[in-house]
Design a protein around this motif. Structure first.
Motif, PDB file in Angstrom:
ATOM      1  N   TRP A  69     -11.812   2.657   8.667  1.00 28.78           N
ATOM      2  CA  TRP A  69     -11.664   4.008   8.132  1.00 28.78           C
ATOM      3  C   TRP A  69     -10.214   4.193   7.702  1.00 28.78           C
ATOM      4  N   ALA A  70     -10.018   4.613   6.438  1.00 27.64           N
ATOM      5  CA  ALA A  70      -8.677   4.828   5.891  1.00 27.64           C
ATOM      6  C   ALA A  70      -8.233   6.250   6.194  1.00 27.64           C
ATOM      7  N   ILE A  71      -6.973   6.393   6.617  1.00 27.39           N
ATOM      8  CA  ILE A  71      -6.415   7.694   6.973  1.00 27.39           C
ATOM      9  C   ILE A  71      -5.177   7.938   6.117  1.00 27.39           C
ATOM     10  N   ASP A  72      -5.184   9.070   5.405  1.00 27.25           N
ATOM     11  CA  ASP A  72      -4.029   9.496   4.611  1.00 27.25           C
ATOM     12  C   ASP A  72      -3.704  10.923   5.017  1.00 27.25           C
ATOM     13  N   PRO A  73      -2.620  11.142   5.805  1.00 25.45           N
ATOM     14  CA  PRO A  73      -2.319  12.496   6.282  1.00 25.45           C
ATOM     15  C   PRO A  73      -2.016  13.489   5.174  1.00 25.45           C
ATOM     16  N   ALA A 108      -0.947   0.092   9.805  1.00 24.08           N
ATOM     17  CA  ALA A 108      -0.116   1.200   9.329  1.00 24.08           C
ATOM     18  C   ALA A 108       0.836   0.694   8.259  1.00 24.08           C
ATOM     19  N   THR A 109       0.865   1.402   7.126  1.00 22.53           N
ATOM     20  CA  THR A 109       1.917   1.182   6.133  1.00 22.53           C
ATOM     21  C   THR A 109       2.978   2.230   6.419  1.00 22.53           C
ATOM     22  N   ILE A 110       4.051   1.824   7.082  1.00 22.55           N
ATOM     23  CA  ILE A 110       5.036   2.771   7.609  1.00 22.55           C
ATOM     24  C   ILE A 110       5.946   3.274   6.499  1.00 22.55           C
ATOM     25  N   LEU A 111       6.496   2.346   5.743  1.00 30.36           N
ATOM     26  CA  LEU A 111       7.376   2.683   4.630  1.00 30.36           C
ATOM     27  C   LEU A 111       6.884   1.954   3.395  1.00 30.36           C
ATOM     28  N   GLY A 120       0.816  -1.201   0.000  1.00 30.22           N
ATOM     29  CA  GLY A 120       0.000   0.000   0.000  1.00 30.22           C
ATOM     30  C   GLY A 120       0.852   1.253   0.000  1.00 30.22           C
ATOM     31  N   LYS A 121       0.213   2.397   0.039  1.00 30.75           N
ATOM     32  CA  LYS A 121       0.901   3.684  -0.003  1.00 30.75           C
ATOM     33  C   LYS A 121       1.566   3.968   1.334  1.00 30.75           C
ATOM     34  N   PRO A 122       2.847   4.419   1.336  1.00 30.18           N
ATOM     35  CA  PRO A 122       3.513   4.725   2.606  1.00 30.18           C
ATOM     36  C   PRO A 122       2.787   5.840   3.364  1.00 30.18           C
ATOM     37  N   ASN A 123       2.900   5.796   4.684  1.00 28.73           N
ATOM     38  CA  ASN A 123       2.317   6.792   5.583  1.00 28.73           C
ATOM     39  C   ASN A 123       0.798   6.837   5.460  1.00 28.73           C
ATOM     40  N   THR A 124       0.165   5.667   5.342  1.00 29.83           N
ATOM     41  CA  THR A 124      -1.291   5.573   5.374  1.00 29.83           C
ATOM     42  C   THR A 124      -1.696   4.580   6.460  1.00 29.83           C
ATOM     43  N   TYR A 125      -2.936   4.722   6.961  1.00 34.11           N
ATOM     44  CA  TYR A 125      -3.344   3.965   8.130  1.00 34.11           C
ATOM     45  C   TYR A 125      -4.801   3.525   7.995  1.00 34.11           C
ATOM     46  N   HIS A 126      -5.169   2.499   8.747  1.00 34.18           N
ATOM     47  CA  HIS A 126      -6.552   2.053   8.869  1.00 34.18           C
ATOM     48  C   HIS A 126      -6.869   1.835  10.349  1.00 34.18           C
ATOM     49  N   VAL A 127      -8.047   2.279  10.767  1.00 29.40           N
ATOM     50  CA  VAL A 127      -8.586   1.901  12.072  1.00 29.40           C
ATOM     51  C   VAL A 127      -9.921   1.220  11.807  1.00 29.40           C
ATOM     52  N   GLY A 128     -10.228   0.201  12.571  1.00 30.78           N
ATOM     53  CA  GLY A 128     -11.461  -0.520  12.279  1.00 30.78           C
ATOM     54  C   GLY A 128     -11.915  -1.391  13.429  1.00 30.78           C
ATOM     55  N   PHE A 129     -13.123  -1.884  13.266  1.00 33.18           N
ATOM     56  CA  PHE A 129     -13.701  -2.826  14.227  1.00 33.18           C
ATOM     57  C   PHE A 129     -14.371  -3.938  13.442  1.00 33.18           C
TER      58      PHE A 129
END
Length: 751
Positions: A423-427, A190-193, A153-162
């Motif tokens: 929920w996808a998070i892309d800063p 988290a996709t860190i790098l 996936g794309k670096p520096n992107t995150y997911h939170v979910g239930f």
């Protein structure tokens, strides 16, 4: 009662319950699958995630505005129209002609959306279609259900979910029981790098069974942590290494139990099959396949206090296993607008059972009795969706395919629903691309005539072109430096006629220089620049010893090459000298010893270390340098019919090597082999060549450069005397040393 439990689980009532559960799961799966959507040829969700929109700014020609009180403006020529399509970048003075101006924003002109015809409208509608972005699975990693994707996936992107799972039924764990299981997973991914991702999850479960003691068994606070390293060996194919650690809560407690920590290393592979399958309707097939393979080191049995044996209900409620597992997973997903249906199969192969798992008092059969039918085995199907951007929903059902229950393995439920949201998070801020029609003023630049310098940069000594030389312009106005091509050429910027242009030319291996050139008029003028090379230095050093390894003081070292220098060894036999880089003949001589040394290359900014062993000076001089040859006073002897040199010929060959070291002007020597006429002609030719090669090899071992000596066999074709007697034949069997090329007395001078 134990026999009843076993019979009830495997009897007709249990089979009927499983059939009902399978039917229910099929209905749920069919209801969840999208209907009436044709998706052949659509791109995958991962393709859309990585795809960047393009911004095509449409700049139509600004229409001339009619002014009733003024005459009509003349139309610009076609060349001017073409030149006006982009803003002029020239910094020189220019004559400007302007077409009738469109109204600026300040004057109230309106920026409008681009008009679209029917075909453009269809394309726009297709572009607006949203495809479900990749989601997370039950553990929080990228994937679905129990399948993990190898795509980072794309670096520096995150997911939170239930994600929650639920199952209910009768005769699930024991005969005539009623069982209801509910679980919840709070997940973070988290996709860190670019090649590194991680996930963490906290899990709570509650199982209610009529045979449980107590009936409701709660587990809260189970934690798992996963880390993956990703790699893309080729476009469309992804692999990853995964390590997940499971920290369960203690048995009948809410705290973590470190002794029950489990580990699961895995190998992941994902193939975007559209990259490998034929296109459908001109588009890639949006089908993605995933394969997971790993080994679960399951220590959950450590949750049970010593001396106790968990019941079947406790094993199921707390997922306590007496086995480790080889785990296999295979999954497929297909990207449709807004949704992605998926299908997966997971199989766990139990291995390494705990001691005593098949005790005689056990109420269930052993794994060895049931075999494959008792392996935890599930088929999963469901769908992922993205109704609004960044919100991912998932719903799926696990269908249990396990056919038998055995001691030590938690029961596989007939069915299990898994539903959840993420929920996808892309800063990074999102850039919206909108196609607009913008009216712009057209400016036609008319450039003044200019001249150009066509230059060539060469080595002053060799005349060879110099590539990579930097050209700096010492003129008003900033001019970016240029570099010459591999052929040493460059083309300058444009300059006004009558202007003198001064340039500075530099290169790391040459002295910089400056040059001037007058621009006489339009067109091109030629300029030749030559650079002086910077001498490259290196260091040569070493030790001179005798054959016993003792240092030889006061030995003279003569270095002949780009420099011609001499140096004397100290009491330790060592020497060192800095010289110009290049090829050298290093000759060491001392009283009572035969000259020794070697041909060597001294590299720029490097140090060459040599160890030179000198042999005692022979009693008789056997070698003499003549005008076109090195004459030897003793023959070179070989084994009869062979090319092996006899030891008694080492002295004469050592003296030949010594002469070559003392006489570096002999740049090319040919070793010539000859035979008598005894034997076949072809055999004699081959033998003479082999013997010449042997002599050449020996001289190379004494330090002579292989580039200085060559070998050639002539067989019986060049006898000295007629082969009429044994003596004459002996004279014809010989090795000669012919000087092919020699320079001046001092090799450091130019020829």
């Amino acid at each position: 009662m134990k026999g009843r439990d076993f019979e009830g689980k495997h009897g007709t009532a249990g089979i009927s319950a499983r059939l009902k559960a399978l039917a229910f799961a099929a209905v749920v799966a069919l209801a969840a699958a999208p209907a009436g959507v044709s998706a052949q040829g659509l791109p995958t969700a991962d393709d859309l995630e990585s795809e960047q929109p393009t911004d095509e700014e449409v700049e139509p020609e600004a229409p001339a505005q009619e002014e009733p009180t003024e005459p009509e403006q003349p139309e610009a020529p076609p060349e001017a129209e073409d030149a006006g399509e982009s803003e002029a970048e020239a910094t020189q003075p220019a004559e400007e002609t302007t077409e009738p101006e469109a109204a600026s924003d300040e004057e109230g002109s309106e920026t409008v959306e681009a008009p679209a015809d029917a075909e453009a409208g269809d394309a726009s509608a297709e572009d607006d279609t949203r495809f479900a972005a990749p989601g997370i699975n039950i553990e929080g990693a990228r994937g679905f259900q129990h399948i993990t994707s190898a795509i980072a996936g794309k670096p520096n992107t995150y997911h939170v979910g239930f994600l929650g799972n639920f199952t209910k039924g009768s005769d699930v764990i024991r005969y005539q029981d009623e069982n209801e299981f509910v679980g919840g997973n709070l997940l973070f991914q988290a996709t860190i790098l670019e090649y590194l991702s991680a996930n963490i999850g906290v899990r709570a479960t509650n199982n209610v069974n009529t045979f449980g003691r107590p009936q409701a068994m709660l587990a809260q606070g189970d934690v798992h942590l996963g880390v993956r390293g990703h790699y893309v060996p080729q476009p469309g194919f992804h692999v990853a290494g995964d390590m997940t650690v499971f920290f369960p809560t203690g048995f009948s407690s809410a705290g973590l139990d470190a002794s029950a920590t489990s580990f699961r290393p895995r190998m992941l592979a994902t193939a975007e099959l559209g990259e490998f399958l034929p296109e459908a309707n001109g588009k890639k097939v949006p089908l993605t396949a995933h394969f997971n393979f790993g080994f679960l080191f399951d220590n959950s049995s450590s949750l049970v206090p010593d001396g106790l044996r968990p019941t079947r209900v406790e094993r199921f409620a707390h997922n306590i296993s007496a086995y480790d597992y080889l785990q296999f997973g295979l999954g497929f997903e297909y990207a449709l607008p807004y949704v992605s249906p998926f299908l997966a199969w997971n199989l766990d192969v139990p291995v390494n059972p705990d001691a005593g798992v098949c005790a005689e008092a056990a109420t269930l059969p052993c794994l060895t009795d049931e075999g494959f039918a008792a392996f935890p085995d599930t088929l999963s199907l469901g769908v992922r969706g993205e109704p609004i951007e960044n919100l991912g929903l998932t719903a799926g059902v696990d269908i249990g395919l396990t056919g038998a229950d055995v001691n030590g393995i938690p029961v596989t439920p007939p069915w299990q629903m898994i539903v959840g949201a993420s929920w996808a998070i892309d800063p990074e801020p999102k850039i919206e691309y909108v196609e607009k029609v913008v009216e712009k003023e057209k400016v036609v630049e008319k450039m003044p005539p200019q001249g150009f310098i066509v230059g060539t940069v060469t080595d002053k000594k060799t005349g060879e072109p110099i590539g990579g030389a930097v050209i700096r312009y010492m003129v008003e106005g900033k001019k970016t430096p240029q570099a010459t091509s591999p052929q040493g050429t460059f083309l300058s910027y444009g300059f006004d006629p009558g202007k003198e242009v001064q340039i500075k030319v530099s290169h790391p291996d040459y002295h910089a220089t400056e040059a001037r050139q007058m621009i006489d008029g339009e067109g091109q003028v030629e300029l030749a620049v030559s650079l002086d090379p910077i001498p490259k230095q290196g260091t040569v050093g070493g030790t001179v010893i005798d054959q016993e390894g003792n240092p030889i003081p006061n030995a003279t070292i003569k270095l002949t090459g780009p420099d011609a220098v001499e140096v004397t060894t100290g009491v330790t036999g060592k020497f060192e000298k800095e010289v110009a880089a290049g090829d050298y003949t290093v000759a060491a001589s001392a009283e009572g010893f035969l000259t020794g040394g070697r041909d060597a290359e001294v590299a720029s900014n490097k140090e060459l270390q040599l160890e030179i062993t000198l042999k005692p000076e022979p009693k008789e001089k056997l070698v003499e340098v003549q005008e076109d040859r090195i004459r030897i006073k003793q023959k070179v002897f070989f084994e009869t019919g062979k090319a092996k040199i006899l030891p008694r010929s080492y002295d004469v060959l050592n003296q030949v090597a010594s002469v070559l070291l003392e006489t570096p002007r002999i740049e090319q020597l040919r070793i010539e082999g000859h035979t008598d006429d005894v034997g076949a002609e072809d055999y004699n030719l081959e033998l003479s060549q082999s013997r010449a090669d042997s002599v050449r090899k020996y001289l190379i071992e004494q330090g002579i450069s292989q580039e200085r000596i060559e070998a050639k066999g002539f067989g019986e074709s060049q006898p000295l005397v007629p082969n009429a007697s044994d003596r004459n034949r002996s004279l014809n069997r010989r090795v000669e040393f012919r000087i092919v090329d020699q320079g001046l007395e001092e090799k450091g001078d130019e020829k």
